[in-house]
Design a protein around this motif. Structure first.
Motif, PDB file in Angstrom:
ATOM      1  N   SER A   1      -1.508   4.175  -4.342  1.00 18.26           N
ATOM      2  CA  SER A   1      -1.572   3.818  -2.927  1.00 18.26           C
ATOM      3  C   SER A   1      -0.301   4.278  -2.243  1.00 18.26           C
ATOM      4  O   SER A   1       0.804   3.901  -2.641  1.00 18.26           O
ATOM      5  CB  SER A   1      -1.723   2.294  -2.795  1.00 18.26           C
ATOM      6  OG  SER A   1      -2.059   1.943  -1.468  1.00 18.26           O
TER       7      SER A   1
ATOM      8  N   GLU B   1     -10.638   1.392   1.556  1.00 21.84           N
ATOM      9  CA  GLU B   1     -10.096   2.329   0.572  1.00 21.84           C
ATOM     10  C   GLU B   1     -11.008   3.530   0.310  1.00 21.84           C
ATOM     11  O   GLU B   1     -10.594   4.477  -0.345  1.00 21.84           O
ATOM     12  CB  GLU B   1      -9.783   1.605  -0.735  1.00 21.84           C
ATOM     13  CG  GLU B   1      -8.581   0.644  -0.620  1.00 21.84           C
ATOM     14  CD  GLU B   1      -7.218   1.345  -0.703  1.00 21.84           C
ATOM     15  OE1 GLU B   1      -7.169   2.499  -1.169  1.00 21.84           O
ATOM     16  OE2 GLU B   1      -6.209   0.732  -0.293  1.00 21.84           O
TER      17      GLU B   1
ATOM     18  N   HIS C   1       0.824  -1.211   0.000  1.00 24.76           N
ATOM     19  CA  HIS C   1       0.000   0.000   0.000  1.00 24.76           C
ATOM     20  C   HIS C   1       0.860   1.263   0.000  1.00 24.76           C
ATOM     21  O   HIS C   1       0.335   2.369  -0.105  1.00 24.76           O
ATOM     22  CB  HIS C   1      -0.962  -0.006   1.192  1.00 24.76           C
ATOM     23  CG  HIS C   1      -2.116  -0.947   1.000  1.00 24.76           C
ATOM     24  ND1 HIS C   1      -3.244  -0.611   0.292  1.00 24.76           N
ATOM     25  CD2 HIS C   1      -2.287  -2.226   1.383  1.00 24.76           C
ATOM     26  CE1 HIS C   1      -4.072  -1.634   0.271  1.00 24.76           C
ATOM     27  NE2 HIS C   1      -3.511  -2.633   0.926  1.00 24.76           N
TER      28      HIS C   1
ATOM     29  N   HIS D   1      -2.765  -0.883  -7.135  1.00 19.41           N
ATOM     30  CA  HIS D   1      -3.625  -1.995  -6.713  1.00 19.41           C
ATOM     31  C   HIS D   1      -5.075  -1.643  -7.031  1.00 19.41           C
ATOM     32  O   HIS D   1      -5.422  -0.484  -7.193  1.00 19.41           O
ATOM     33  CB  HIS D   1      -3.423  -2.370  -5.242  1.00 19.41           C
ATOM     34  CG  HIS D   1      -3.960  -1.400  -4.231  1.00 19.41           C
ATOM     35  ND1 HIS D   1      -5.306  -1.127  -4.083  1.00 19.41           N
ATOM     36  CD2 HIS D   1      -3.329  -0.643  -3.289  1.00 19.41           C
ATOM     37  CE1 HIS D   1      -5.470  -0.257  -3.097  1.00 19.41           C
ATOM     38  NE2 HIS D   1      -4.288   0.073  -2.616  1.00 19.41           N
TER      39      HIS D   1
ATOM     40  N   HIS E   1       0.114   4.782   1.588  1.00 20.27           N
ATOM     41  CA  HIS E   1      -0.299   4.857   3.000  1.00 20.27           C
ATOM     42  C   HIS E   1       0.132   3.599   3.734  1.00 20.27           C
ATOM     43  O   HIS E   1       0.283   2.541   3.124  1.00 20.27           O
ATOM     44  CB  HIS E   1      -1.825   5.018   3.105  1.00 20.27           C
ATOM     45  CG  HIS E   1      -2.625   3.882   2.511  1.00 20.27           C
ATOM     46  ND1 HIS E   1      -3.308   2.977   3.292  1.00 20.27           N
ATOM     47  CD2 HIS E   1      -2.834   3.489   1.237  1.00 20.27           C
ATOM     48  CE1 HIS E   1      -3.917   2.094   2.515  1.00 20.27           C
ATOM     49  NE2 HIS E   1      -3.646   2.369   1.268  1.00 20.27           N
TER      50      HIS E   1
END
Ligand SMILES: [Mn+2]
Length: 239
Positions: A173, A198, A138, A149, A175
């Motif tokens: 992504s 998400e 992520h 993703h 995080h």
């Protein structure tokens, strides 16, 4: 309302030997293109949140640092990065005031987490550490404007309308934290295949849409990502 005023809380950033109040250009440019007037909100004085909240029609909660875990009743894990408790306290107050005043919000990355915390939910301090099964990458190593993703979008959500009915969407992504216990005022409207939250939206109205990815880094190449900002400005105008 001709051009709605969009408040964007500023982060504290150390540049050289002095602190600056900064907002990323990506959010400023996307809001401007979508027909809003972005206004930077300093966050060094949480007591001024009520005064600042009078100055905007909609609130954009941008990406930023980790949220200090004391705001959701926990002690920090070793995996926590630097937190800024004045930013946290100011944003939490601005969110509560925006809900009370019926002012629409758009959350990005940290924004999705802080809106959930402000409304009674909590977050994983570190998804890799705290989710038992192995999660996806992520914190992508690919360039930020590139999706890495997929997310699955919930039927009947604002996001599904924004993405014109697409259910399986490639997003970027960046995080290591994510929404855990959902606020009673929010519903989960997108998640990754590994179960990581998400996107969240308001349960009972259209005041809040918050995504865990970064549309401000993808909107130039991706019409649906830009539509997130168009939808936000539309919600603000109609509120
Ligand atoms: Mn992600």
């Amino acid at each position: 309302m001709e051009k709605p005023i969009i408040g964007i809380p500023a982060a504290r950033q150390l540049v050289g030997d002095s602190y600056k109040n900064t907002v990323n250009q990506g959010e400023v440019a996307a809001i401007t293109k979508a027909g809003g007037v972005p206004v930077l909100i300093p966050t060094r004085e949480p007591d001024l949140a009520a005064d600042y909240s009078k100055l905007f029609d909609g609130l954009l909660l941008p990406g930023g640092p980790d949220v200090a875990p004391r705001f959701f009743g926990e002690e920090p894990l070793p995996e926590m990065d630097e937190a800024d408790d004045r930013l946290d306290a100011t944003e939490i107050e601005l969110i509560k005031l925006a809900v009370a005043a019926g002012k629409p919000m758009l959350g990005i990355c940290r924004g999705a987490q802080v809106v959930n915390i402000a409304l009674g939910g909590d977050i994983y301090q570190d998804i890799a550490k705290q989710i038992a099964h192995q999660t996806y990458q992520h914190h992508q190593k690919a360039p930020y404007n590139q999706g890495s993703h997929y997310v699955d979008i919930t039927e009947g959500s604002m996001l599904q309308t924004i993405f014109q009915g697409q259910q399986h969407v490639l997003v970027n992504s960046y995080h290591h934290q994510a929404v855990r216990k959902l606020s009673p005022q929010l519903k989960l409207t997108a998640k990754a295949g590994d179960g990581v939250a998400e996107a969240v939206e308001s349960k009972d109205n259209n005041l809040i849409l918050a995504v865990q990815w970064h549309p401000e880094l993808m909107y130039k190449e991706n019409a649906a990502e830009y539509a997130i900002f168009e939808d936000f400005i539309k919600r603000v105008k109609e509120a």
